[in-house]
Design a protein around this motif. Structure first.
Motif, PDB file in Angstrom:
ATOM      1  N   TYR A  85       0.853  -1.203   0.000  1.00 54.78           N
ATOM      2  CA  TYR A  85       0.000   0.000   0.000  1.00 54.78           C
ATOM      3  C   TYR A  85       0.883   1.245   0.000  1.00 54.78           C
ATOM      4  N   LYS A  86       0.356   2.298  -0.581  1.00 52.55           N
ATOM      5  CA  LYS A  86       1.037   3.588  -0.632  1.00 52.55           C
ATOM      6  C   LYS A  86       0.111   4.649  -0.053  1.00 52.55           C
ATOM      7  N   LEU A  87       0.675   5.508   0.773  1.00 55.51           N
ATOM      8  CA  LEU A  87      -0.079   6.647   1.321  1.00 55.51           C
ATOM      9  C   LEU A  87       0.274   7.874   0.507  1.00 55.51           C
ATOM     10  N   MET A  88      -0.768   8.510  -0.080  1.00 55.44           N
ATOM     11  CA  MET A  88      -0.574   9.659  -0.949  1.00 55.44           C
ATOM     12  C   MET A  88      -1.004  10.932  -0.237  1.00 55.44           C
ATOM     13  N   SER A  89      -0.456  12.054  -0.681  1.00 56.43           N
ATOM     14  CA  SER A  89      -0.871  13.353  -0.157  1.00 56.43           C
ATOM     15  C   SER A  89      -2.049  13.875  -0.971  1.00 56.43           C
ATOM     16  N   GLY A  90      -2.569  15.043  -0.535  1.00 56.32           N
ATOM     17  CA  GLY A  90      -3.690  15.628  -1.266  1.00 56.32           C
ATOM     18  C   GLY A  90      -3.324  16.042  -2.673  1.00 56.32           C
TER      19      GLY A  90
END
Length: 450
Positions: free
Chosen positions: A270-275
């Motif tokens: 999984y990857k956490l993305m910014s706005g």
């Protein structure tokens, strides 16, 4: 010489004395004139008084011998005095009556009528006040009754809710229940208490070949309540930067800005993305997608309640020994290729990404996902621009290897390279990216529908 001549001669010789004598003579003349005028006026006044007839005082009426003086005085005191002002309008009473001439012809006519009407008006006002007070009391009583009914309904609803909660609340599991397979679920309060984890900040030191230790960067990890590592961030240049990074991660975790991708080896990550759709961090590799999704849910639960550990942990990383490796010499004009590929998500949406390959098939660069094909094409152009400007940054990771980052003009992350054992190998990879990125053509999988 005569008397007059002598006087003139004396005045010439004694001018001051002559002036004083003349003034005294003049004053005496004025005083004589005033006395004569006053005497003449007094004489006229005496003549006028003498000519006026004298008025005799009226004789007092004879009093009856049988009326005492005290009774006459008391009777005189009981006679009402004439009011000086009108009893209605308050003007000065010239008519010597109860009311002035203007008010005497009005409807009340006299003092008795006026006082009667005044009393009636006073009674009317008091009756109106009493009626208003009665209505206010009735209104307050009705309001109080309504509030009592509303409170009774609220108490009844609360009691029902409490009974419902007690009915749905399951008791703790006993050993006998466990043996019979009756395992009870924990209530939400118990679950929430177990969700409290920690954001642990690390200060990373590097140990060089000369055995000198130097402080370099900070990073943080999200730990579960049992100490399990759920998330590990990228490196930051300062402690405050790491704190701001935690706030950014929490905000995007709360927005569920996660992406789950399958690697070339078949694992899921999984990857956490910014706005702004830039990469914040990546998770661990999981054998199945269900386990990866479960890890994302754990990150969501613990990130919300986790506290920042004030005790900064030390993390020492030893710089790896450089190997005497010579990068292969590439002939002039050699080209690699940009390949755009697509992937279907569970929601039926299509995402696009691209990769840069060398002419020998080695993968040099991988992009993030784009929602449209034209977005991926524009992304390649953006990558080429920043590669030509040399916007690379090589960093030592917390695992002790090197990785390069491609940044845009604002310093935001565009993509991450592969991990390399030494800094020289990472630098060689950057040079290969620079060589192949600008001259390589853009190819598209045949399965993509533009």
């Amino acid at each position: 010489m005569g008397f007059i001549e002598k006087a003139i001669e004396y005045c010439k010789e004694n001018l001051v004395m002559a002036i004083l004598i003349a003034g005294l003579v003049l004053f005496c003349l004025v005083l004589v004139v005033i006395l004569i005028v006053l005497g003449h006026k007094a004489k006229k006044r005496r003549k006028a008084l003498a000519a006026k007839p004298t008025e005799k005082p009226q004789a007092l009426p004879e009093k009856e011998s049988n009326t005492p003086l005290k009774e006459e005085t008391a009777a005189a005191e009981q006679i009402p005095s004439v009011p000086k002002y009108c009893m209605f309008c308050g003007k000065k009473n010239e008519a010597q009556a109860t009311f002035c001439d203007e008010c005497a012809g009005k409807e009340f006519g006299d003092l008795e009528s006026y006082l009667l009407k005044k009393e009636e008006k006073q009674k009317t006002r008091e009756a109106e006040k009493a009626e208003a007070a009665k209505r206010a009391a009735e209104k307050e009583a009705a309001k109080s009754e309504a509030e009592k009914k509303q409170q009774a309904m609220l108490d009844e609803a609360i009691e029902k809710e409490e009974k419902k909660t007690q009915a749905t609340k399951k008791p703790a599991a006993k050993k006998s229940d466990v043996s019979l397979g009756n395992v009870y679920e924990e209530n939400e309060t118990d679950k929430q208490a177990k969700y409290t984890g920690k954001w642990v900040i690390f200060r990373m030191y590097t140990l060089g070949n000369d055995q000198e230790v130097s402080e370099e960067t900070y990073f943080f990890e999200l730990r579960a309540s049992n100490g399990e590592k759920l998330l590990s961030s990228e490196e930051y240049n300062s402690y405050n930067g790491a704190l701001r990074g935690i706030a950014t991660h929490k905000a995007n975790i709360a927005r569920s800005n996660f992406r789950i991708n399958q690697t070339k080896k078949g694992d899921f990550i999984y990857k956490l993305m910014s706005g702004k759709n830039t990469l914040l961090c990546t998770g661990e590799n999981y054998a199945t997608k269900a386990r990866c999704e479960s890890a994302v849910e754990s990150v969501k639960r613990f990130a919300e309640t986790a506290i920042v550990d004030e005790n900064v942990q030390e993390h020492l990383v030893k710089i790896p020994m450089e190997e005497d490796t010579t990068p292969p010499t590439l002939p002039d004009g050699c080209n690699g290729k940009w390949i755009i590929s697509s992937e279907k998500t569970e929601n039926g949406e299509t995402t696009y990404s691209f990769e840069l390959y060398a002419n020998n098939g080695e993968k040099l660069l991988s992009s993030e996902e784009y929602t449209t094909y034209i977005g991926a094409v524009n992304g390649i152009a953006t990558h080429k621009t920043n590669i030509s400007r040399g916007n690379f940054r090589i960093t030592l990771t917390k695992r002790g290897d090197y990785i390069y980052k491609l940044l845009n003009g604002n310093g935001q992350l565009l993509c991450l390279g592969e991990h390399y054992k030494t800094k020289r190998l990472c630098q060689n990879a950057v040079e290969s990216v620079k060589r192949f990125a600008l001259n390589s053509p853009t190819l598209t999988d045949s399965s993509i529908t533009k």
